[in-house]
Design a protein around this motif. Structure first.
Motif, PDB file in Angstrom:
ATOM      1  N   GLY A 191      -1.457 -17.260   8.255  1.00 35.17           N
ATOM      2  CA  GLY A 191      -2.189 -17.952   7.217  1.00 35.17           C
ATOM      3  C   GLY A 191      -1.411 -19.159   6.755  1.00 35.17           C
ATOM      4  N   LYS A 192      -1.858 -19.725   5.626  1.00 34.46           N
ATOM      5  CA  LYS A 192      -1.237 -20.936   5.119  1.00 34.46           C
ATOM      6  C   LYS A 192      -1.056 -20.826   3.615  1.00 34.46           C
ATOM      7  CE  LYS A 192      -1.618 -25.884   5.015  1.00 34.46           C
ATOM      8  NZ  LYS A 192      -2.350 -27.075   5.293  1.00 34.46           N
TER       9      LYS A 192
ATOM     10  N   SER B 225      -0.840 -20.408  -3.641  1.00 36.45           N
ATOM     11  CA  SER B 225      -1.831 -19.500  -3.065  1.00 36.45           C
ATOM     12  C   SER B 225      -1.539 -19.289  -1.592  1.00 36.45           C
ATOM     13  CB  SER B 225      -3.242 -20.081  -3.210  1.00 36.45           C
ATOM     14  OG  SER B 225      -3.574 -20.231  -4.570  1.00 36.45           O
ATOM     15  N   PHE B 226      -1.950 -18.122  -1.094  1.00 42.67           N
ATOM     16  CA  PHE B 226      -1.846 -17.815   0.335  1.00 42.67           C
ATOM     17  C   PHE B 226      -3.257 -17.571   0.858  1.00 42.67           C
ATOM     18  CE2 PHE B 226      -1.798 -14.744   3.805  1.00 42.67           C
ATOM     19  CZ  PHE B 226      -1.035 -15.439   4.726  1.00 42.67           C
ATOM     20  N   TYR B 227      -3.619 -18.322   1.909  1.00 43.56           N
ATOM     21  CA  TYR B 227      -4.930 -18.203   2.535  1.00 43.56           C
ATOM     22  C   TYR B 227      -4.735 -17.630   3.942  1.00 43.56           C
ATOM     23  CZ  TYR B 227      -6.162 -21.470  -1.162  1.00 43.56           C
ATOM     24  OH  TYR B 227      -6.346 -22.075  -2.379  1.00 43.56           O
ATOM     25  N   PRO B 228      -5.127 -16.373   4.180  1.00 46.22           N
ATOM     26  CA  PRO B 228      -4.978 -15.820   5.527  1.00 46.22           C
ATOM     27  C   PRO B 228      -5.887 -16.554   6.512  1.00 46.22           C
ATOM     28  CG  PRO B 228      -6.250 -14.320   4.159  1.00 46.22           C
ATOM     29  CD  PRO B 228      -5.793 -15.437   3.266  1.00 46.22           C
ATOM     30  N   THR B 229      -5.437 -16.625   7.763  1.00 53.33           N
ATOM     31  CA  THR B 229      -6.235 -17.275   8.796  1.00 53.33           C
ATOM     32  C   THR B 229      -7.606 -16.629   8.889  1.00 53.33           C
ATOM     33  OG1 THR B 229      -4.228 -17.814  10.012  1.00 53.33           O
ATOM     34  CG2 THR B 229      -6.282 -17.892  11.245  1.00 53.33           C
TER      35      THR B 229
ATOM     36  N   ALA C 273      -2.356  -8.600   3.907  1.00 54.64           N
ATOM     37  CA  ALA C 273      -1.365  -9.442   3.239  1.00 54.64           C
ATOM     38  C   ALA C 273      -0.915  -8.802   1.924  1.00 54.64           C
ATOM     39  CB  ALA C 273      -1.942 -10.834   2.987  1.00 54.64           C
ATOM     40  N   MET C 274      -1.862  -8.294   1.139  1.00 54.52           N
ATOM     41  CA  MET C 274      -1.512  -7.658  -0.135  1.00 54.52           C
ATOM     42  C   MET C 274      -0.729  -6.368   0.113  1.00 54.52           C
ATOM     43  SD  MET C 274      -1.619  -8.052  -3.367  1.00 54.52           S
ATOM     44  CE  MET C 274      -2.477  -7.860  -4.903  1.00 54.52           C
ATOM     45  N   GLU C 275      -1.130  -5.602   1.114  1.00 54.78           N
ATOM     46  CA  GLU C 275      -0.415  -4.361   1.435  1.00 54.78           C
ATOM     47  C   GLU C 275       1.015  -4.645   1.885  1.00 54.78           C
ATOM     48  OE1 GLU C 275      -1.062  -1.076   0.939  1.00 54.78           O
ATOM     49  OE2 GLU C 275      -2.736  -1.913  -0.212  1.00 54.78           O
TER      50      GLU C 275
END
Length: 176
Positions: free
Chosen positions: A62-63, A90-94, A102-104
């Motif tokens: 992600g980005k 912020s983190f935006y998964p691909t 991502a949260m886990e």
């Protein structure tokens, strides 16, 4: 933009409240955490490195948003001498389907890297976003993470906050 700012306005006080309750409290005053002595610029650089360390724990493609740390006053302290640093990003998964992973990853890995999770569960918003709040006494920092799956672009919204710093003798706080 309004939603982003309102999310930040809700998240920052929660993180600050969490920091106030953690073990990194200044021994002279039991309600204001101390992070030591630093210039605003050095403290901001240090907090951005902490944010990078959190990003590295995600291990999901992600980005991250491109944002810089900011400086604010420490409540009840001289604003020319004391300050806090905050770094919202912020983190935006691909793939939106990777948001849960991502949260886990963060929930599992933060404690292995010195973070103590002090809150985890749904917030009170209409979307019932999952929130993770953690403190790191060694780093003199706290983080508020909200999983926002119902956004047009699903993301993790993170705000990392320092304790209160004191500027070196003879210097003033530089706000940015």
């Amino acid at each position: 933009m309004k939603i982003r700012l309102s999310t930040f306005a809700v998240a920052l006080p929660l993180v600050l409240t969490t920091l106030t309750g953690c073990g990194m409290t200044d021994k002279e005053t039991d309600d204001v955490p101390s992070a030591g002595t630093s210039t605003s610029s050095d403290a901001a650089d240090a907090l951005e490195k902490i944010s990078s360390g959190i990003y590295d724990l995600i291990e999901v493609k992600g980005k991250a948003s491109d944002s810089r740390a900011g400086v604010e006053e420490c409540p009840g302290k001289d604003s020319d001498t004391y300050f806090k640093v905050f770094h919202p990003w912020s983190f935006y998964p691909t793939s939106p389907s990777d948001l849960d992973a991502a949260m886990e990853q963060l929930k599992e890995r933060l404690p292995k890297h010195g973070w103590k999770i002090v809150e985890y569960g749904p917030d009170t918003s209409r979307n019932r976003n999952i929130v993770l709040i953690a403190d790191n006494d060694a780093e003199k920092a706290g983080v508020h993470i909200a999983k926002m799956p119902k956004r047009e672009r699903p993301k993790l919204d993170l705000t990392v906050v320092s304790g209160c710093y004191k500027v070196p003798e003879g210097q003033k706080v530089e706000y940015f």
